[in-house]
Design an enzyme around this catalytic site. Structure first.
Site, PDB file in Angstrom:
ATOM      1  CB  CYS A 113      -0.927  -0.005   1.215  1.00  0.00           C
ATOM      2  SG  CYS A 113      -0.056   0.052   2.800  1.00  0.00           S
ATOM      3  CB  ILE A 143       9.142  -5.275 -22.436  1.00  0.00           C
ATOM      4  CG1 ILE A 143       8.751  -4.012 -23.206  1.00  0.00           C
ATOM      5  CG2 ILE A 143      10.502  -5.136 -21.784  1.00  0.00           C
ATOM      6  CD1 ILE A 143       8.483  -2.824 -22.291  1.00  0.00           C
TER       7      ILE A 143
END
Length: 639
Positions: A2, A286
């Site tokens: 968080c 990627i």
């Protein structure tokens, strides 16, 4: 996982408005889209945004002790929480979350609770009886933490932009942070790019109460070598520790996967995950369009080979030069400019992976721990080079090296660039040579850029000289672990993954693996100059030779080549005399020279130009107050 934030009174009693927590939480909502929570009492206000990963139903924060005297907000994961809970059998646990164990450990051990934790974390723990706040950061700095003092209180947050929402904080450039950034391409702790906002250093904690602020470091590696082990014994220990770390970090109540570049580190993580998963591992890679230097940087074939070997659920994304329109958005998320194109690729692959998973494992840290960088290899070859007669080195080799090209965007050009850098640094002292390897703009160039207004000490040299490691290799690592690793690689990894609400875990940086690695005799780490020799031996039954012994390639984009051709207009837009002089931070002549040398191919100034480009875009975002959308539209219109 968080974002945390809060404020605490320093000298006099204060009651903080709940609205402050709301503003800080709203601007970091991307870090925790699943839940939010606050705690407000006299002298303290704590808040969090939660990305639910473990104990989805019961892991709400802030979390308090049974008597309400201890209150905690924590960003991160405690991987050994189950073992710790078992050892705290006399304690009553209200939830199944990993972070609750911190409260019980603190109750028993005080600040020494940190010695028991295995994980990535930054937390704030309020002790109501002592009226004291403890802020702490994990051993390797995987999770960031910023703080600043204003008008009798201290504010903190996972992201510095949250502090700027408070009425007493303004966005101003920190002179020391700017000087460090120009020198290194990132801002090392304790500095940040904002005046009056600091970063908590790795493996450190703060104690804040009415008596003031105390800072303490609670851990550092012990570099005492253990030469009595055989090479095979080291190989076995590395394999066992890494496998244990991967298995431990696969604990999750939500879907998880792995980044896969096809390099040794990410391939090792995928191979070990496959051994401990009953389902095919989800992997994400990627690559680059075959424009300028795209083929040189493209690693998709290697990633496919590993994915095929382990039967992963493999997905790929191909990048083109037009991704630079993302720069303003990504620099807003970074909070501070970084001259490292890896933040672009990290965000793209994170956004891609977030379509399927909430947790991702990465190979970050393997290069630092096991001798994967050519600067480490340079120390090995330096001993051989200095056997060459001095007159030959000074009068023949050095002048010839100075004439070599500096481009990096093909195999041979990159080799020549590295040879040039090696020769030019070979006669320097150890700390000066290390700085030469790491710097973007040299100290003398920084003086020119800042018009002589630069009295900032060089943190890299300070850390290097103060290191407890006696060997050059481990002294470089010790410096890296306190500077580039947390404030460049881990910072961009955290900010870019969390920008997409994706939690990234880094098994190589389990502190037990770090401690094991730094006791290995340096001559074994890169035996006969072979990068990552021991690690590769530990993985020899998992990965084929074409993966283990392939050339080293960074996880970045070919921006240097793009800036010469497809993106030349971007430099003209953001790095021009009018723009530089209007900004008033830097002097133009050296910038003009840097541009000319790069475009002509006489020197590779990719890092220099990326540093200048990102600095100007960052200033337009945070100092001028322009939106990322507005700047991106300007970029698209200039294309």
């Amino acid at each position: 996982m968080c974002g945390i934030h809060g404020v605490v009174a320093l000298k006099r009693p204060q009651q903080f408005p709940q609205q402050w927590l709301t503003m800080m939480g709203d601007i970091t909502a991307h870090r925790g889209p699943d839940d939010s929570g606050i705690y407000v009492a006299e002298n303290i206000a704590l808040g969090m945004r939660r990305l639910s990963v473990i104990d989805l139903a019961g892991g709400h924060q802030p979390i308090s002790s049974d008597d309400g005297q201890l209150v905690l907000v924590c960003n991160g994961e405690i991987y050994n929480y189950r073992e710790l809970r078992a050892g705290l059998s006399d304690c009553h646990f209200k939830t199944n979350s990993d972070v609750e164990v911190i409260l019980h450990l603190y109750r028993q051990y005080g600040v020494d609770c940190l010695q028991h934790l295995n994980g990535m974390f930054a937390f704030a723990l309020w002790d109501n009886r002592k009226q004291q706040l403890m802020l702490a950061r994990d051993r390797l700095g995987i999770k960031p933490l910023y703080y600043g003092e204003r008008n009798g209180y201290l504010a903190f947050s996972t992201e510095s932009k949250a502090l700027l929402t408070l009425p007493d904080f303004q966005a101003e450039v920190c002179p020391e942070g700017l000087a460090q950034y120009l020198n290194l391409g990132y801002v090392p702790a304790p500095y940040s790019m904002f005046k009056g906002i600091r970063k908590l250093e790795v493996a450190s904690y703060l104690l804040i109460d009415s008596q003031g602020i105390q800072q303490q470091q609670y851990w550092q590696p012990d570099f005492t070598a253990t030469p009595q082990h055989s090479e095979q014994n080291w190989v076995q220990q590395i394999r066992q520790q890494l496998e244990r770390s991967v298995e431990m970090q696969m604990v999750s109540d939500v879907p998880l996967g792995a980044f896969l570049s096809g390099g040794v580190d990410s391939s090792a993580i995928v191979a070990l995950m496959s051994r401990h998963s009953s389902r095919p591992v989800k992997t994400y890679a990627i690559g680059f369009d075959t424009g300028s230097a795209g083929r040189f940087y493209n690693e998709l074939p290697y990633a496919r080979a590993v994915a095929q070997q382990y039967g992963t659920e493999h997905r790929e994304i191909v990048v083109k030069p037009d991704v630079v329109s993302l720069l303003p958005k990504l620099l807003w998320h970074l909070d501070e400019p970084v001259a490292d194109s890896a933040f672009i690729t990290t965000w793209l692959v994170s956004q891609f992976a977030r379509q399927d998973v909430t947790v991702i494992l990465s190979g970050v840290g393997g290069d630092e721990l096991f001798g994967g960088y050519r600067r480490y290899q340079g120390e090995h070859y330096l001993q051989q080079y200095r056997k060459v007669p001095a007159w030959l080195r000074h009068n023949v080799i050095s002048p010839l090296a100075g004439k070599l090209p500096g481009d990096r965007h093909s195999k041979w050009l990159n080799t020549l660039r590295l040879a040039k850098a090696f020769v030019q640094s070979a006669e320097l002292s150890d700390d000066e040579r290390y700085l030469r390897y790491m710097q973007v703009f040299s100290p003398s160039q920084c003086q020119q850029l800042l018009a002589g207004d630069n009295n900032t000490s060089n943190l890299l040299q300070q850390h290097y000289r103060n290191s407890n490691a006696s060997d050059g290799l481990w002294r470089m690592f010790d410096t890296d672990r306190q500077t580039q690793l947390p404030d460049d690689l881990l910072l961009l990894t955290d900010k870019m993954t969390m920008a997409t609400s994706l939690e990234c875990r880094v098994p190589f940086l389990d502190h037990n693996i770090v401690q094991l690695a730094v006791t290995i005799p340096p001559q074994l780490v890169m035996k006969n100059g072979r990068l990552k020799h021991l690690l590769k031996e530990a993985l020899s039954d998992l990965l084929p030779p074409e993966i283990l012994d392939r050339p080293k390639r960074g996880f970045g984009a070919p921006l240097g080549a793009w800036l010469k051709q497809e993106l030349a207009g971007l430099l003209q837009l953001f790095i021009n005399r009018e723009c530089v002089e209007r900004r008033g931070l830097l002097s133009w002549p050296l910038i003009e020279q840097t541009l000319a040398q790069h475009i002509a191919g006489r020197e590779d100034h990719t890092d220099h130009l990326l540093a200048l480009l990102n600095l100007e875009i960052w200033c337009q975002l945070y100092i001028d107050g322009h939106s990322a959308e507005h700047i991106s539209e300007t970029i698209r219109m200039s294309a």
